[in-house]
Design an enzyme around this catalytic site. Sequence first.
Site, PDB file in Angstrom:
ATOM      1  N   ASP A  84       4.213  -0.673  -9.171  1.00  0.00           N
ATOM      2  CA  ASP A  84       3.961  -2.105  -9.363  1.00  0.00           C
ATOM      3  C   ASP A  84       2.747  -2.546  -8.544  1.00  0.00           C
ATOM      4  O   ASP A  84       2.364  -1.890  -7.564  1.00  0.00           O
ATOM      5  CB  ASP A  84       5.169  -2.926  -8.863  1.00  0.00           C
ATOM      6  N   HIS A 114       4.762   1.367  -5.235  1.00  0.00           N
ATOM      7  CA  HIS A 114       3.645   0.418  -5.378  1.00  0.00           C
ATOM      8  C   HIS A 114       2.336   1.181  -5.156  1.00  0.00           C
ATOM      9  O   HIS A 114       2.172   1.800  -4.090  1.00  0.00           O
ATOM     10  CB  HIS A 114       3.770  -0.727  -4.362  1.00  0.00           C
TER      11      HIS A 114
HETATM   12 ZN   LIG Z   1       5.270  -6.850  -7.491  1.00  0.00          ZN
END
Ligand SMILES: [Zn+2]
Length: 268
Positions: A65, A225
């Site tokens: 993400d 991430h």
């Molecule tokens: Zn996020």
Amino acid sequence: MRIKKFFRTFLLLYIAAICFLTSCGGKTPSVTTASSATTQTSSTTSSTTSVTPPEPKKRVAITFDDGPHNVWTVAIADELAKYGFHATFFVVGNRIGGEKRVYNGSSTALYLFRNGHELGIHGYTHLENYKNCSDAEYQYEMSETVAAIKKFCSGYEATLMRPIGGSISQERIEASPYSIITWNVDSLDYKHKGNDSASEQKENVETIVQNVMSTVKEGDIILMHDIYENTYEALKIILERLDAEGYEVVTITELLGEPLPGTRYSHR
Ligand SMILES: [Zn+2]
């Protein structure tokens, strides 16, 4: 006379019985043959099945993400390429075009797309969540990200959406034209991103690796991430271990088959 006749009948019956038993006895070897043939067949069968095909790889999906990031996204994609693995990147729309960020996002998103990775929608401005925002805000976050992916990735139409923080109302899930993808393995890399020293970095990286490897199993969706150095360092170790343990890292669509729109998935 009558007694004589009785004995003759009895004798004839006795001889017939002996013949019958003898002929049955004669068949015994053929039964043995059949049984040995059966044994032979089964031994042939077992020698055929003893050549077992290689075990199919256990599949997991790693999702990233908040990117793309011009340094770590590219480094992560190159690390995945070493194993022939593909991942899914849920991008932030305004980072793709680099309108508000200094990331060289446009080329990074295209780099992912051209290297066989999957791109999904995260949001355009990375709002707090999709549970409490207005319909107008929510629609803007979706449509602008879809448009950015399409613009920078050769017209690619995103079909997957990762809510910010995994938070979204059931009503919005059911009304969504996208498949809603959450996760069941959290690397917690965002909590272990800062390093004040080399030893602290080592500790952070080990924690991220442990958070994934202590729980991962076939069919899982892992959250990471692609904007942190520690994520990249941990990923190098995670990929090496997954590969050694017989895992294959695939995209969400490869893991789930044909995920349905308006449906939430956290694993296969
Ligand atoms: Zn996020």
